[in-house]
Design an enzyme around this catalytic site. Structure first.
Site, PDB file in Angstrom:
ATOM      1  CE  LYS A 135      -7.067  -0.232   6.289  1.00  0.00           C
ATOM      2  NZ  LYS A 135      -7.862   0.223   5.147  1.00  0.00           N
ATOM      3  CG  ASP A 192       0.843  -2.224   6.251  1.00  0.00           C
ATOM      4  OD1 ASP A 192      -0.069  -2.287   7.089  1.00  0.00           O
ATOM      5  OD2 ASP A 192       0.716  -1.672   5.138  1.00  0.00           O
ATOM      6  CG  HIS A 218      -1.873   1.004   1.451  1.00  0.00           C
ATOM      7  ND1 HIS A 218      -1.578   2.289   1.832  1.00  0.00           N
ATOM      8  CD2 HIS A 218      -3.224   0.969   1.307  1.00  0.00           C
ATOM      9  CE1 HIS A 218      -2.702   2.991   1.928  1.00  0.00           C
ATOM     10  NE2 HIS A 218      -3.721   2.214   1.608  1.00  0.00           N
ATOM     11  CD  GLN A 221      -6.754  -4.354   4.111  1.00  0.00           C
ATOM     12  OE1 GLN A 221      -7.675  -5.126   4.381  1.00  0.00           O
ATOM     13  NE2 GLN A 221      -6.959  -3.095   3.799  1.00  0.00           N
ATOM     14  CB  CYS A 256      -3.636   3.369  -1.450  1.00  0.00           C
ATOM     15  SG  CYS A 256      -4.773   4.711  -1.103  1.00  0.00           S
TER      16      CYS A 256
HETATM   17  N1  PLP Z   1      -1.585  -0.705   4.799  1.00  0.00           N
HETATM   18  C1  PLP Z   1      -2.536  -1.396   4.181  1.00  0.00           C
HETATM   19  C2  PLP Z   1      -2.246  -2.782   3.707  1.00  0.00           C
HETATM   20  C3  PLP Z   1      -3.805  -0.836   4.008  1.00  0.00           C
HETATM   21  O1  PLP Z   1      -4.771  -1.524   3.406  1.00  0.00           O
HETATM   22  C4  PLP Z   1      -4.032   0.479   4.479  1.00  0.00           C
HETATM   23  C5  PLP Z   1      -5.328   1.126   4.265  1.00  0.00           C
HETATM   24  O2  PLP Z   1      -6.069   0.791   3.364  1.00  0.00           O
HETATM   25  C6  PLP Z   1      -2.990   1.140   5.120  1.00  0.00           C
HETATM   26  C7  PLP Z   1      -1.781   0.525   5.275  1.00  0.00           C
HETATM   27  C8  PLP Z   1      -3.163   2.508   5.646  1.00  0.00           C
HETATM   28  O3  PLP Z   1      -4.145   2.546   6.632  1.00  0.00           O
HETATM   29  P1  PLP Z   1      -4.595   3.921   7.236  1.00  0.00           P
HETATM   30  O4  PLP Z   1      -5.122   4.744   6.103  1.00  0.00           O
HETATM   31  O5  PLP Z   1      -5.643   3.565   8.222  1.00  0.00           O
HETATM   32  O6  PLP Z   1      -3.391   4.539   7.853  1.00  0.00           O
END
Ligand code: PLP
Length: 410
Positions: A230, A204, A127, A207, A368
């Site tokens: 999430k 990270d 992402h 998900q 993203c």
């Molecule tokens: N990492 C992953 C895999 C994501 O799907 C997302 C959000 O869609 C993020 C990071 C970023 O999350 P946030 O916008 O809540 O910081």
């Protein structure tokens, strides 16, 4: 999908008040939990009760309300510690979201530990939140960002990943689960390969936490990040897990109230972690909501939830593959309940708009993950993602609405 599943989805659906909502005269089929999850009543009640009965700022007050708020906020930290199986409550830092957590590590750890010509390794599945902070760090420190490739299924090429690990690699930053195509990365192998070379690892987990048990101790990563929104919790609260010695060795990210030990006009000294990284008034209600979300999830058998969600994924892939002219993007063997696809001759945005007419909410766009879209040579996809309250009949509605849309565009 197996009708014999003992999971009581109808009872679970009663926990989510948003399901009473109609969109265009129909009950909403919400297939976008990967973007942000809907909230169960237990979370909504915990947050509103806190605001109604025991709201106050934390840590500073000597009065009862503040003591209660502090106890709830710090109780949420204990809850997250147990949820991630972290060894020590001081390893849990509350921030706004996963994005802020990754930026914190890139700044506070990265600026201190990277030298010119060092390398940062990410994967093609990331992402933007796990790409851009490392690009910014690379620019600041004259380092190099390297990317581990994936194969046509959307799985990491483990040999290529390993060959990119060298004495120059200072940190590996990898997603646990791809938000765009659902791939679950083989973290134990990937972390072991990095750790065998003494490389720091950030995962990270944005998900992953809504769908699987996460044990940071047995994974052996140094940092793990996720966002509450999430995971059935409110937006505005996120978590950085950092192993204690790592967090203690890092300078603060933001300066201000609550992160200090002493302040004079000449010099300040800092609190120990996690306080050192929680400058200013945090999202107190968000932390309480996150704790309620985890408590809510504890009421389920995790293996049963995973079976239900995997069943939904399998059923969705089967139904979607019946549609001529629809192509699923990402066919990893190990996937979270996320299915991304494109439809011949119809732009994903048109697909998404048409589905909305039938009360089916899906995500469309690059999710993203623009570099990943480029690898699959698509500008965007339609993404349906599933949660514990989704049902096979909602997947039938998705398939039916898609079939009608494709007919119109034919
Ligand atoms: N990492 C992953 C895999 C994501 O799907 C997302 C959000 O869609 C993020 C990071 C970023 O999350 P946030 O916008 O809540 O910081």
């Amino acid at each position: 999908m197996s009708e014999a599943s003992p999971f009581d989805v109808e009872a679970t659906r009663k926990d989510f008040p948003f399901l009473e909502r109609e969109i265009r005269g129909q009950q909403v089929a919400f297939l976008d939990s990967a973007a942000s999850s809907q909230k169960p009543r237990a979370v909504i009640d915990a947050v509103s009760e806190f605001y109604a009965t025991s709201y106050a700022n934390i840590h500073r007050g000597v009065y009862q309300l503040s003591a209660e708020a502090t106890e709830k906020y710090e109780g949420a930290r204990d809850q997250v510690q147990h949820f991630l199986h972290a060894e020590d409550r001081r390893e849990i830092v509350f921030l706004r979201n996963a994005t802020e957590a990754i930026n914190l590590v890139a700044r506070a750890w990265g600026d201190e530990n990277l030298q010119p010509d060092d390398e940062i390794l990410i994967t093609a599945l990331e992402h933007h939140a796990n790409i851009v902070p490392w690009q910014m760090l690379s620019e600041r420190r004259s380092c190099r960002l390297r990317v581990a490739p994936i194969d046509a299924r959307g799985e990491i090429d483990l040999n290529a990943y390993e060959s990119l690990l060298s004495e120059r690699t200072k940190i590996v930053a990898i997603t646990h689960v791809s938000n765009a195509i659902g791939t679950i990365n083989p973290l134990p192998e990937m972390i072991a390969m990095a750790k065998a070379r003494g490389i720091t690892v950030l995962v990270d987990g944005a998900q992953a936490v809504p769908h699987m048990n996460v044990d940071v101790k047995s994974l052996g990563c140094d940092f793990y990040t996720f966002s509450g929104h999430k995971l059935f919790a409110p937006s505005g609260i996120g978590v950085l897990y950092g192993c204690h010695s790592m967090l203690e060795s890092m300078p603060p990210f933001l300066g201000g109230g609550d992160m200090i030990e002493t302040v004079t006009f000449e010099k300040s000294t800092y609190a120990k972690s996690p306080g050192k990284f929680e400058a200013g008034t945090p999202d107190i209600a968000g932390a309480i909501g996150l704790s309620a979300a985890i408590e809510y999830l504890k009421g389920f058998d995790q293996a049963q939830l995973e079976r239900w969600e995997t069943g939904l994924l399998t059923y969705a892939e089967k139904r979607l593959s019946e549609l001529d002219g629809l192509r699923i993007i990402g066919n990893a063997r190990n996937k979270a309940p996320v299915v991304s696809f494109v439809v011949d001759g119809v732009h994903p945005h048109d697909v998404g708009t048409a589905l909305d007419q039938s009360g089916v909410s899906v995500r469309v766009g690059h999710h993203c993950a623009q570099p990943l879209m480029e690898i699959f040579e698509v500008p965007a996809t339609v993404r349906a993602s599933f949660s514990i309250f989704n049902t096979p009949s909602e997947i039938d509605r998705l398939t039916q609405a898609l079939s009608e849309t494709m007919e119109i565009f034919r």
